[in-house]
Design an enzyme around this catalytic site. Sequence first.
Site, PDB file in Angstrom:
ATOM      1  N   LYS A 298      45.781  43.335  51.852  1.00 48.89           N
ATOM      2  CA  LYS A 298      44.737  43.951  52.679  1.00 48.89           C
ATOM      3  C   LYS A 298      45.322  44.689  53.865  1.00 48.89           C
ATOM      4  CE  LYS A 298      40.527  41.541  51.488  1.00 48.89           C
ATOM      5  NZ  LYS A 298      39.413  40.726  51.917  1.00 48.89           N
TER       6      LYS A 298
ATOM      7  N   LYS B 257      43.420  44.262  39.797  1.00 45.83           N
ATOM      8  CA  LYS B 257      42.267  43.349  39.734  1.00 45.83           C
ATOM      9  C   LYS B 257      40.954  44.106  39.972  1.00 45.83           C
ATOM     10  CE  LYS B 257      41.345  41.068  43.738  1.00 45.83           C
ATOM     11  NZ  LYS B 257      41.176  40.080  44.770  1.00 45.83           N
TER      12      LYS B 257
ATOM     13  N   LYS C 277      34.936  44.197  43.870  1.00 41.81           N
ATOM     14  CA  LYS C 277      33.569  44.651  44.138  1.00 41.81           C
ATOM     15  C   LYS C 277      33.522  45.708  45.235  1.00 41.81           C
ATOM     16  CE  LYS C 277      32.480  40.349  46.721  1.00 41.81           C
ATOM     17  NZ  LYS C 277      33.597  40.324  47.628  1.00 41.81           N
TER      18      LYS C 277
HETATM   19  P1  TYM Z   1      35.560  37.221  47.233  1.00 46.13           P
HETATM   20  O1  TYM Z   1      34.317  37.601  47.922  1.00 46.13           O
HETATM   21  O2  TYM Z   1      36.705  38.193  47.246  1.00 46.13           O
HETATM   22  O3  TYM Z   1      35.284  36.882  45.728  1.00 46.13           O
HETATM   23  C1  TYM Z   1      34.277  35.981  45.340  1.00 46.13           C
HETATM   24  C2  TYM Z   1      34.690  35.171  44.127  1.00 46.13           C
HETATM   25  O4  TYM Z   1      34.953  36.013  43.013  1.00 46.13           O
HETATM   26  C3  TYM Z   1      36.252  35.758  42.505  1.00 46.13           C
HETATM   27  N1  TYM Z   1      36.852  37.023  42.032  1.00 46.13           N
HETATM   28  C4  TYM Z   1      37.314  37.229  40.805  1.00 46.13           C
HETATM   29  N2  TYM Z   1      37.335  36.445  39.714  1.00 46.13           N
HETATM   30  C5  TYM Z   1      37.870  36.974  38.585  1.00 46.13           C
HETATM   31  N3  TYM Z   1      38.363  38.236  38.512  1.00 46.13           N
HETATM   32  C6  TYM Z   1      38.373  39.053  39.589  1.00 46.13           C
HETATM   33  N4  TYM Z   1      38.850  40.289  39.506  1.00 46.13           N
HETATM   34  C7  TYM Z   1      37.805  38.560  40.802  1.00 46.13           C
HETATM   35  N5  TYM Z   1      37.631  39.099  42.030  1.00 46.13           N
HETATM   36  C8  TYM Z   1      37.034  38.136  42.768  1.00 46.13           C
HETATM   37  C9  TYM Z   1      37.031  35.211  43.693  1.00 46.13           C
HETATM   38  O5  TYM Z   1      38.158  34.469  43.294  1.00 46.13           O
HETATM   39  C10 TYM Z   1      35.978  34.370  44.370  1.00 46.13           C
HETATM   40  O6  TYM Z   1      35.861  33.111  43.734  1.00 46.13           O
HETATM   41  N6  TYM Z   1      37.855  34.129  50.382  1.00 46.13           N
HETATM   42  C11 TYM Z   1      36.811  34.199  49.402  1.00 46.13           C
HETATM   43  C12 TYM Z   1      35.462  33.770  49.917  1.00 46.13           C
HETATM   44  C13 TYM Z   1      35.412  32.428  50.548  1.00 46.13           C
HETATM   45  C14 TYM Z   1      35.416  31.163  49.892  1.00 46.13           C
HETATM   46  C15 TYM Z   1      35.287  30.197  50.910  1.00 46.13           C
HETATM   47  C16 TYM Z   1      35.496  30.798  48.555  1.00 46.13           C
HETATM   48  C17 TYM Z   1      35.309  32.167  51.887  1.00 46.13           C
HETATM   49  N7  TYM Z   1      35.219  30.845  52.085  1.00 46.13           N
HETATM   50  C18 TYM Z   1      35.255  28.829  50.616  1.00 46.13           C
HETATM   51  C19 TYM Z   1      35.482  29.436  48.258  1.00 46.13           C
HETATM   52  C20 TYM Z   1      35.353  28.481  49.274  1.00 46.13           C
HETATM   53  C21 TYM Z   1      36.695  35.637  48.932  1.00 46.13           C
HETATM   54  O7  TYM Z   1      37.046  36.552  49.616  1.00 46.13           O
HETATM   55  O8  TYM Z   1      36.063  35.805  47.755  1.00 46.13           O
END
Ligand code: TYM
Length: 331
Positions: free
Chosen positions: A114, A196, A199
Amino acid sequence: MENRKILLSGIQPSGNLAIANYIGAIKNWLSLQEQYYCIYMVVDLHSLTVRQDPKELKKRCFEFIGQYLACGLDPEKNIIFLQSQVSAHSELAWILNCFTYMGELSRMTQFKEKSTRHGENINAGLFTYPVLMAADILLYQTDLVPVGEDQKQHLEITRDIAIRFNNLYGETFRVPEPFIPEVGARIMSLQDPTKKMSKSDEDPKSYIALLDNPDVIKSKIKRAVTDTGKEIIYNENRPGIANLMTIYSCLTDKSFSKIEEEYQGKGYAEFKAHLGEIIVETLRPVQKKYEVLMKNKDTLYNILKDGAEKASKMAQKTLSKVQKKIGIIQI
Ligand code: TYM
């Protein structure tokens, strides 16, 4: 909730909720919601690490909650809330910052990625992002955290922080386990299958949004970059078709060998047309439910209010315990 173990997860309200988030995370949240006491958040504070348009952010928070519910998360059985509404997250994050080393944080691949992508805004929040995530998880004495592969490192640092604190002050936090699916933990971009799926990718053709209309979905899959060759065979060295087969497998529960068998002698065009249909049919009920839900903002608002109240009670217990242990006066 008494006997059920605790599951917690969250998604940042950035970009458009995509099929990768559904497959990597939400699908597993759904399958585990009977077994666990579940806590689902939209982590709006985390999204501030990248500049947000205030109006857009507010709108997206409601839209993401609407999509959680439309996917089938049940607010009666689970807690659904916005991270910013429970101040204990920020409070614990500060304390945990003082138990986390610069060296550990600088090893985080997401930070490195990032800070390259947002070179003009490498803020301290981006650096300490995993500590807020550790606070999210540890506040609720969480047992299980279902996430995609990209969050594995953040779960590891969460465990390290918990163990470090427990060693210093005695049992305080439960040490959480990650739950990462065997297939679908890393869905790749439709335009560049070595990258990857994200979104918040600038190119909407690279992902399928949960709210994309059927024609858009079919066209994005049809135009997805595939490899030279024409057989539908799973091979990691052919990342384009391997990615599409992964999406197919996750949405139908069919194994790669079953898919290979079904498409023997058939080409990419037929496979892609069917995959487009499968995605459309998976998302159709979600989109229908979403439309209804978004007409009734009061219901959404009440769910969030109720969720924040329940979450606050749970979070406060852990926060007070931590404060007492480190010597903060409780008045
Ligand atoms: P975020 O918002 O980037 O993504 C949300 C969830 O989607 C999964 N994900 C994917 N899974 C498969 N293939 C992909 N290309 C892909 N892109 C995203 C992510 O692994 C995630 O599960 N830091 C976290 C948010 C967060 C969080 C937490 C998660 C904050 N606090 C506490 C669990 C527990 C994040 O940025 O996810």
